[in-house]
Design an enzyme around this catalytic site. Structure first.
Site, PDB file in Angstrom:
ATOM      1  N   HIS A 251       0.906  -1.365   0.113  1.00 43.73           N
ATOM      2  CA  HIS A 251       0.065  -0.190   0.289  1.00 43.73           C
ATOM      3  C   HIS A 251       0.674   1.395   0.083  1.00 43.73           C
ATOM      4  CE1 HIS A 251       1.039  -0.003   4.221  1.00 43.73           C
ATOM      5  NE2 HIS A 251       0.538   1.349   4.498  1.00 43.73           N
TER       6      HIS A 251
HETATM    7  C1  UD1 Z   1      -2.548   5.555   5.823  1.00 43.96           C
HETATM    8  C2  UD1 Z   1      -1.158   6.213   6.366  1.00 43.96           C
HETATM    9  C3  UD1 Z   1      -0.012   5.226   6.149  1.00 43.96           C
HETATM   10  C4  UD1 Z   1      -0.394   4.003   6.797  1.00 43.96           C
HETATM   11  C5  UD1 Z   1      -1.795   3.464   6.366  1.00 43.96           C
HETATM   12  C6  UD1 Z   1      -2.403   2.252   6.963  1.00 43.96           C
HETATM   13  C7  UD1 Z   1      -0.561   8.639   5.970  1.00 43.96           C
HETATM   14  C8  UD1 Z   1       0.154   9.579   5.410  1.00 43.96           C
HETATM   15  N1  UD1 Z   1      -0.447   7.270   5.600  1.00 43.96           N
HETATM   16  O1  UD1 Z   1      -2.259   5.579   4.375  1.00 43.96           O
HETATM   17  O2  UD1 Z   1       1.109   5.508   6.928  1.00 43.96           O
HETATM   18  O3  UD1 Z   1       0.349   2.745   6.620  1.00 43.96           O
HETATM   19  O4  UD1 Z   1      -2.803   4.468   6.479  1.00 43.96           O
HETATM   20  O5  UD1 Z   1      -3.514   1.818   5.961  1.00 43.96           O
HETATM   21  O6  UD1 Z   1      -1.200   8.887   7.072  1.00 43.96           O
HETATM   22  N2  UD1 Z   1      -9.509   4.712   1.243  1.00 43.96           N
HETATM   23  C9  UD1 Z   1     -10.507   4.194   1.498  1.00 43.96           C
HETATM   24  N3  UD1 Z   1     -11.176   3.854   2.585  1.00 43.96           N
HETATM   25  C10 UD1 Z   1     -10.692   4.121   3.728  1.00 43.96           C
HETATM   26  C11 UD1 Z   1      -9.522   4.943   3.759  1.00 43.96           C
HETATM   27  C12 UD1 Z   1      -8.800   5.228   2.550  1.00 43.96           C
HETATM   28  O7  UD1 Z   1     -11.386   3.622   0.358  1.00 43.96           O
HETATM   29  O8  UD1 Z   1     -11.380   4.000   4.847  1.00 43.96           O
HETATM   30  C13 UD1 Z   1      -8.730   5.124   0.344  1.00 43.96           C
HETATM   31  C14 UD1 Z   1      -9.081   6.428  -0.265  1.00 43.96           C
HETATM   32  O9  UD1 Z   1      -9.041   6.321  -1.696  1.00 43.96           O
HETATM   33  C15 UD1 Z   1      -7.925   7.159   0.120  1.00 43.96           C
HETATM   34  C16 UD1 Z   1      -6.643   6.033   0.167  1.00 43.96           C
HETATM   35  O10 UD1 Z   1      -7.184   4.832   0.222  1.00 43.96           O
HETATM   36  O11 UD1 Z   1      -7.699   8.197  -0.728  1.00 43.96           O
HETATM   37  C17 UD1 Z   1      -5.790   6.225   0.820  1.00 43.96           C
HETATM   38  O12 UD1 Z   1      -5.857   6.664   2.055  1.00 43.96           O
HETATM   39  P1  UD1 Z   1      -5.071   7.677   3.109  1.00 43.96           P
HETATM   40  O13 UD1 Z   1      -5.510   7.722   4.552  1.00 43.96           O
HETATM   41  O14 UD1 Z   1      -4.794   8.807   2.415  1.00 43.96           O
HETATM   42  O15 UD1 Z   1      -3.830   6.786   3.210  1.00 43.96           O
HETATM   43  P2  UD1 Z   1      -3.331   5.431   3.283  1.00 43.96           P
HETATM   44  O16 UD1 Z   1      -2.474   5.029   2.031  1.00 43.96           O
HETATM   45  O17 UD1 Z   1      -4.641   4.514   3.841  1.00 43.96           O
END
Ligand code: UD1
Length: 407
Positions: A251
């Site tokens: 991820h």
């Molecule tokens: C975040 C953390 C990362 C951690 C990871 C665990 C930061 C910078 N990154 O990354 O350190 O290892 O979480 O999972 O804080 N999305 C969904 N549903 C959700 C959440 C996210 O569909 O409940 C999708 C969205 O499209 C979003 C993308 O995942 O844009 C990324 O989510 P985001 O919270 O920005 O970062 P992670 O990659 O999850």
């Protein structure tokens, strides 16, 4: 009250924290000392803690501390969910499985750029903290919600405790590294999970009085739920019972945001699946990238993001784990499952020195070679890192109780 304001009427903070010269002193000494009950007058005034969580790994780390605080009469906790993770399988499932209380407030920040997420949490959390003025803000890990909460609390003059302090990849391209550095510099209590964390903080000039080597709260949760996870039906559901299989997770933006690189990693995993089944629970970020690039995942067993118990069961029985996650490097160390980390660096070096982890970089050919080698010759198992024993939360709450009781 800052940590330096320890009351002389309470047991001195254990020497484990005195880590200026040489390695940190063992906590075992501190544990031998009888715990004195709090002075009644002081005990009446509860220590108010606002705990902030936002993303999946935060829930796993915060759960045992909330439970431990609930067992003690001196704490009053309020739980704020920033809403950084919001899909049921990334959030609510974890609250249910880990037995966490429902958040008192959800800031509903959702997805967005780093600035949008961080600033959004800051604006909404400031209102909450201004209204409540807790004695302490407790944050965990290195996600955007962590640094946002530390910034707000620090600017309001509210002490901050950071759990998992001091970890460093020394790679500023990782958003988490910025979050770690900023959170640590703003924190008043820095709870480290491994000695490298202590050494990094001291090298950055953080006063030793603020640093506490306490062990790993994620392992507290793992130890609590391992037995329960053993009854989980995920292996039957995926048709894996009795089979050798590998588990892969991806991820990190550096692995999944570039279409070509992601495609080459997936085809490497497909190649590996010719040797043994490869289960690939797909993080939402990765799923989106796979969809938009139309990349193939031939031969892999794809699943939605799994719940805590399912994933723990799955990794416990795996012959091999391939990952770019931080926490999984730690969990496999305790589960004694070989782990290949598909990154150029790790902020958790103890998992390599004392665990089953191996850094294999991001070149698919090298990763495949390392995977096949590891299947043929699994690593030697060493005793677990010191203090990764299921008691890290109790150590943290001990320190906070003693330090904040006379605020
Ligand atoms: C975040 C953390 C990362 C951690 C990871 C665990 C930061 C910078 N990154 O990354 O350190 O290892 O979480 O999972 O804080 N999305 C969904 N549903 C959700 C959440 C996210 O569909 O409940 C999708 C969205 O499209 C979003 C993308 O995942 O844009 C990324 O989510 P985001 O919270 O920005 O970062 P992670 O990659 O999850």
């Amino acid at each position: 009250m800052r940590p330096s304001g320890l009351s002389p009427s309470f047991p001195p903070v254990p020497r484990a924290i005195s880590c200026a010269n040489g390695p940190p002193v063992s906590w075992e000494k501190a544990q031998e000392a009888p715990r004195r009950p709090l002075n009644r007058d002081v005990a009446r005034q509860l220590i108010s803690v606002t705990a902030v969580v936002g993303a999946r790994p935060n829930f796993v780390k915060m759960a045992p501390m909330l439970e431990e605080a609930g067992r003690r009469t001196s704490f009053q906790c309020r739980l704020i969910h920033t809403g950084q993770h919001y899909s049921p399988e990334m959030s609510a499932t974890f609250f249910d499985e880990l037995g966490m209380p429902a958040p008192d407030v959800n800031l509903e920040i959702g997805s967005g750029s780093h600035t949008e997420q961080t600033a959004g949490v800051m604006i909404r959390l400031e209102m909450e903290l201004n209204e409540r003025r807790p004695d302490l803000v407790l944050v965990v890990g290195d996600v955007n919600s962590t640094v946002a909460a530390a910034l707000v609390a620090s600017k309001l003059g509210i002490p901050v405790a950071h759990v998992e302090a001091g970890l460093r990849s020394f790679d500023r391209r990782m958003p988490e590294e910025t979050n770690r550095l900023v959170t640590d510099v703003l924190s008043d209590y820095l709870f480290a999970s491994e000695p490298s964390g202590v050494a990094n903080l001291l090298a950055e000039g953080i006063p030793k009085e603020k640093i506490f080597l306490v062990g790993n709260v994620m392992i507290d949760t793992l130890m609590k739920f391992r037995e329960q996870a053993a009854h989980n039906g995920i292996l039957d559901r995926l048709g894996l019972n009795g089979k050798d299989y590998a588990v892969a997770t991806l991820h990190r933006p550096s692995n999944v945001d570039g279409m070509e690189h992601l495609a080459s990693l997936l085809s490497m995993l497909s190649e590996l699946s010719r040797r043994l089944p490869v289960v690939f629970p797909v993080h939402p970020r990765t799923r989106e990238r796979m969809r938009s690039a139309g990349v193939s995942e031939r031969g892999l067993i794809l699943t939605e993001p799994l719940g805590y118990l399912e994933f723990l069961r799955l990794t416990s029985e795996a012959r091999l784990v391939l990952t770019d996650s931080g926490g999984i490097q730690e969990e496999t160390t305790i589960l004694r499952v070989p782990c290949l980390t598909m990154r150029e660096n790790t902020e958790r070096p103890i998992t390599i020195e004392q665990g089953t982890n191996r850094l294999v970089g991001t070149d698919p050919r090298e990763i495949l070679r390392a995977a096949l080698d590891t299947l043929d010759a699994p690593p030697r198992f060493l005793p677990p890192p010191k203090f990764w024993d299921g008691k890290a939360s109790a150590r943290i709450l001990d320190v906070l109780e003693r330090s904040l009781a006379d605020r």
